[in-house]
Structures are given as structure tokens and as C-alpha cells.
Design a protein around this motif. Structure first.
Motif, mmCIF file in Angstrom:
data_model
loop_
_atom_site.group_PDB
_atom_site.id
_atom_site.type_symbol
_atom_site.label_atom_id
_atom_site.label_comp_id
_atom_site.label_asym_id
_atom_site.label_seq_id
_atom_site.Cartn_x
_atom_site.Cartn_y
_atom_site.Cartn_z
ATOM 1 N N ASN A 71 6.580 6.869 4.912
ATOM 2 C CA ASN A 71 6.231 6.252 6.293
ATOM 3 C C ASN A 71 4.920 5.322 6.096
ATOM 4 O O ASN A 71 3.992 5.763 6.649
ATOM 5 N N PRO A 72 4.818 4.338 5.361
ATOM 6 C CA PRO A 72 3.903 3.301 5.284
ATOM 7 C C PRO A 72 3.371 2.723 6.439
ATOM 8 O O PRO A 72 4.037 2.885 7.660
ATOM 9 N N SER A 73 2.171 2.310 6.627
ATOM 10 C CA SER A 73 1.514 1.943 8.030
ATOM 11 C C SER A 73 1.590 0.226 7.794
ATOM 12 O O SER A 73 1.207 -0.442 8.899
ATOM 13 N N ILE B 69 -0.293 6.429 -0.125
ATOM 14 C CA ILE B 69 -0.286 6.448 1.334
ATOM 15 C C ILE B 69 -0.646 7.670 2.158
ATOM 16 O O ILE B 69 -0.902 7.489 3.326
ATOM 17 N N GLY B 70 -0.949 8.588 1.525
ATOM 18 C CA GLY B 70 -1.421 9.696 2.129
ATOM 19 C C GLY B 70 -0.310 10.656 2.140
ATOM 20 O O GLY B 70 0.713 10.512 2.537
ATOM 21 N N VAL C 289 3.961 -0.809 1.790
ATOM 22 C CA VAL C 289 5.474 -1.130 1.574
ATOM 23 C C VAL C 289 5.626 -1.818 0.114
ATOM 24 O O VAL C 289 6.344 -1.078 -0.805
ATOM 25 N N ALA C 290 4.811 -2.688 -0.273
ATOM 26 C CA ALA C 290 4.938 -3.219 -1.465
ATOM 27 C C ALA C 290 4.405 -2.199 -2.501
ATOM 28 O O ALA C 290 5.159 -2.304 -3.624
ATOM 29 N N ALA C 291 3.418 -1.615 -2.222
ATOM 30 C CA ALA C 291 2.974 -0.612 -3.431
ATOM 31 C C ALA C 291 4.027 0.504 -3.618
ATOM 32 O O ALA C 291 4.303 0.957 -4.852
#
Length: 481
Positions: free
Chosen positions: A55-57, A23-24, A62-64
């Protein structure tokens, strides 16, 4: 409960590195200054440690992240606005768990005025949902003190209540469909805006109120309602909770579904507000043991609502149920009435630490519960001050105990919280109530819930948890041991 393989420093670091790639790096927080706001609960009762704050977007991220958590054996603690009152979104002290904040999932995906629904992501703040509904000429009726910072995902995870439950129900009743990431990292799309769907087990209701222990809610379809033409607010002074129950029955009979708020406040609650917020004026010339705040939401007109209020108050005064009453004459006065109610928790905080109880008993038993439990506490600890208020119309009381005047509040809490909790919870159990009405269990009430539930009920809950989350990676240590 089955546990994942023991984590090691190497596995934790490997997990953090993998999350950065997924996610960076900017959205994987590890610096103590950056992670600190996510590690302490709102009441500052619990502080944990985390290997990272993720902090996913979007739901796919979220699944990953969940799949990476499974691969590396890392437990996840989902978090919304971090406004909970039972430590349900705070990690443990091991430093091996990761906080997964949903704050960047903050998009309103769709508003359907004809279907009276709004589809929102889990990180949308409740006040934003209310505002977007209003822009579409609709009402989203969930309302609570933290609405400027709590998120819809957190509301769903705890099945939040608030001031509109009497008419509109808890958050569960306001939800038609969910999108959820399972403990295996699969994405379930249950975003169906249907009022009728009898096609098997109700998976939606399984996740609502589960506090993130069975999966991570990423989006929801929520019900909207027509905007009322008018809302009128009043305060009524009464002699006792028993009189308040009689008044509730009368108000429901005369107003029916127009009655959308019915809040009970003891005299000491209002005196506490006046002590710490003197700008909030007590509305009656004389003091009264109990005050009820009630609100009518009328689809016809303000004149119709006021006429109904006048009829209701006249009937209540003639019957001797109500001792005095005042109807708000303006929006400003209506807000002032609500400010009295909403400043009670703030006044408690100013007064000092207190022992809080978020309990529910059958509405018909509320007067007896207060009488019996007040007497038991007064006998055990003379001089304590009872701060009793709440949503009388749905049986939910915030039944709080303040230390005697001049007694050190911190020492009082440390010495007496356990015995007072037992008195209160035993009384709740005798009246066939619940020790958590709208705040959830989190980590605060796990042992008490297990004590008052039957062995069968606990085993059934454990079976559901094990079936969905066999590795116990979804918010472990909350709701169940």
C-alpha cells in the motif's frame, strides 16, 4: 513469455521484509484478515492468494516496490477500487504474487480551468474527480455505476466506458497524459496537458487499456469540459432495436453534440427491475418491447433543451419510430429514469447468477445481431431469458442470459456458460465486433480473445509485452497467456 527465476519461500519472505523497510511495516499487509478484501474480485468469481498487499503512498514508493519485485522475482498485481468484472486485479492461487493497491495515491495534484484539465493520482475515486471538477465549474463526464468506489487508475487500466461515451468518448479519449512506473521500476513523467503532441510513438495510449500488464499508472492528466447549463432526460418506447437505431439517427441529426446519452433497455430488463425494486415505477401505461433513455446536455438553457426535445419527440412520433415518450419534469424524475437503467445489473444479481457478455458491434448491425443471436440462443436453450441493455449510441451491449424461470441458476451457469459464450462470441465475430467493449479481458476472456484475434495481432501484442516486461512480472496471466 520469458519468466523470472522461480520464487522460493525464502525469496518471498526476503521480498516482504524489503517492502516493509521501503514503505513501512504498517503498509505491507500479510495477515489473512487484512488481505482478504484484496484477494477476491467484485463478482466473487475469482479468489487468489498473495504474499502481501502493498500500500504505497506515492509514485516514488511504487517505483521502489517494483525494483524490489524485479530483484526478488515477485510478480505484482496492481489494484484500484477492485470493481472490475473480469478478474483483472486478482492474484493467482500460488501465494507468490503481491497485490499492489494504489488507494493511498489519492491526491488531486492540480486543476487548470483555462486548460480544462485536472491532474489526479491513480487512487482518486471517480466520484471525487467529478466533484472536484464541479467545484471548479467544470464537468468530468466519465460516469458509470461503480463511480463511488472505482478509481481513475482502474478506469484508465481498463479504458472504462460508461454512459457518456456517445458524446465524450471512453476514458482513453479523456486522458491527455500519464505518469507510469515501468516494469523496471523507472518513473516516466508523461503528465503533459497537451491536445497536440506529434513527437513519436504515443506511449500514453499503450498503457491505457493494458490492465497493468505493461506498467503501473500512478497519475494522469484528464480532460474537463464546460458544465452544461441544463440536462434534460426522457424515455421513449419503441417496437424493436431497429426502431431504436432509426431514433438514434434522428436524434443525432436534430440534436447533434447536445445528445449525451442514449441507452437501450429491453422490456424484460425493466420487468426485472420492477420485480426486485418495486419502488422504481415503470413509466408507461402499456409495456413496450424496447425503451430508450436519452439525455440532452444544453449549453444555452433548460427551456432550449426542452423545446428541442419536444421537436425531436414530435418528429419521432409522426414518423412512427417512437410509440410513446415521457420527458422528465424535474431533477428527481430525471434521476428516477436513470435509476431504472442503473438498477438493471442489481436486479439481475437479485434474480440469480447469469451469463454476462460485454460486447460491441458496429451500431448499424445491432438490430441484426440481437435478432440473429436471440434466435440462436432460444433454439439451443428454450426458455432462457435475455437481459439486453447498454449504450446503443456507441455500439456497446450488455447482452446477458438469465436461466429459465425456476431453473437452478448456479447449475445453469456451470452447464451452459461455455456453449452460450460460443454462440454469442461467434455472432459478434461474424458482425465484426468485439467480445469486450468496456470491461477488459482480465483472466476471464484471455482464451476467447486469442481465438478471435488473428495470429498476427496476438504476436504483435506479445511482442509489446515482451519488450516492456521481459520478466513477465506485471500482472501476469491477464490479457495474454
Amino acid at each position: 513469455m520469458t519468466q523470472a527465476a522461480a520464487t522460493t519461500p525464502a525469496s518471498v519472505q526476503s521480498f516482504v521484509d524489503a517492502c516493509r523497510a521501503a514503505i513501512g511495516a504498517a503498509h505491507v499487509l500479510t495477515d489473512p484478515h487484512d488481505t482478504a478484501p484484496f484477494l477476491t474480485d467484485w463478482r466473487r468469481r475469482y479468489t487468489g492468494a498473495a504474499c502481501a498487499v502493498l500500500n504505497p503512498s506515492n509514485a516514488q514508493e511504487v517505483a521502489a516496490l517494483v525494483k524490489l519485485a524485479v530483484e526478488h522475482g515477485i510478480a505484482l498485481v496492481p489494484q484500484g477500487g477492485n470493481t472490475g468484472l473480469v478478474g483483472g486485479a486478482t492474484p493467482d492461487a500460488s501465494g507468490h504474487q503481491a497485490v499492489l493497491t494504489l488507494r493511498r495515491l489519492n491526491r488531486v495534484r492540480d486543476i487548470d480551468p483555462h486548460n480544462n484539465t485536472i491532474t489526479v493520482e491513480a487512487g482518486v475515486v471517480l466520484a471525487e474527480v467529478q466533484a472536484r471538477a464541479a467545484d471548479a465549474g467544470r464537468l468530468f463526464p466519465l460516469s458509470l455505476a461503480a463511480e463511488g468506489s472505482c478509481t481513475i487508475g482502474g478506469n484508465l487500466a481498463t479504458n472504462a466506458g460508461g454512459t457518456g461515451v456517445l458524446r465524450y468518448g471512453n476514458t482513453r479519449e479523456l486522458c491527455l497524459g500519464l505518469e507510469v512506473v515501468t516494469p523496471q521500476g523507472e518513473l516516466w513523467d508523461g503528465l503533459r496537458g497537451l491536445r497536440k503532441d506529434n513527437t513519436g510513438y504515443d506511449l500514453r495510449d499503450l498503457f491505457i487499456g493494458a490492465e497493468g500488464t505493461l506498467g503501473i499508472i500512478t497519475a494522469a492528466v484528464m480532460k474537463l469540459h464546460p458544465q452544461p447549463a441544463a440536462q434534460v432526460t426522457a424515455l421513449a418506447a419503441l417496437a424493436s432495436p431497429h426502431a431504436a437505431l432509426d431514433f438514434l439517427a434522428l436524434a443525432q441529426r436534430m440534436a447533434g453534440p447536445l445528445l449525451t446519452g442514449f441507452e437501450l433497455m429491453s422490456d424484460f430488463c425493466l420487468r426485472l427491475v420492477g420485480r426486485h425494486f418495486p419502488q422504481l415505477r415503470y413509466p408507461f401505461a402499456d409495456t413496450h418491447p424496447q425503451v430508450v433513455l436519452l439525455e440532452l446536455s444544453d449549453s444555452e438553457s433548460e427551456a432550449h433543451a426542452r423545446a428541442l426535445f419536444e421537436q425531436l419527440m414530435e418528429a419521432a412520433l409522426e414518423a412512427g419510430i417512437v410509440d410513446d415518450a415521457v420527458v422528465a419534469e424535474s431533477l428527481a424524475q430525471s434521476q428516477a429514469f436513470w435509476d431504472l437503467r442503473e438498477h438493471i445489473p442489481l436486479a439481475q444479481a437479485e434474480e440469480g447468477l447469469n451469463i454476462k457478455h460485454d460486447i460491441a458491434v458496429p451500431i448499424s448491425r445491432i438490430g441484426h445481431f440481437i435478432d440473429e443471436t436471440d434466435a440462436a440462443i432460444a433454439q439451443a436453450l428454450p426458455g432462457v431469458r435475455m437481459v439486453t441493455f447498454g449504450h446503443l449510441g456507441d455500439g456497446n451491449l450488455h447482452y446477458n442470459v438469465q436461466a429459465p424461470e425456476g431453473v437452478d441458476a448456479k447449475g445453469f451457469l456451470a452447464e451452459h456458460q461455455g456453449p452460450i459464450n460460443q454462440i454469442v462470441y461467434d455472432s459478434v465475430h461474424r458482425h465484426r465486433g468485439s467480445i469486450s467493449a468496456e470491461h477488459g479481458l482480465g483472466q476471464l476472456k484471455i482464451d476467447e480473445a486469442a481465438h478471435y484475434k488473428s495470429d498476427l495481432e496476438v504476436r504483435l501484442m506479445q511482442a509489446v509485452k515482451h519488450a516492456l516486461d521481459p520478466l513477465n512480472l506485471m500482472n501476469p496471466g491477464k490479457v495474454l497467456r
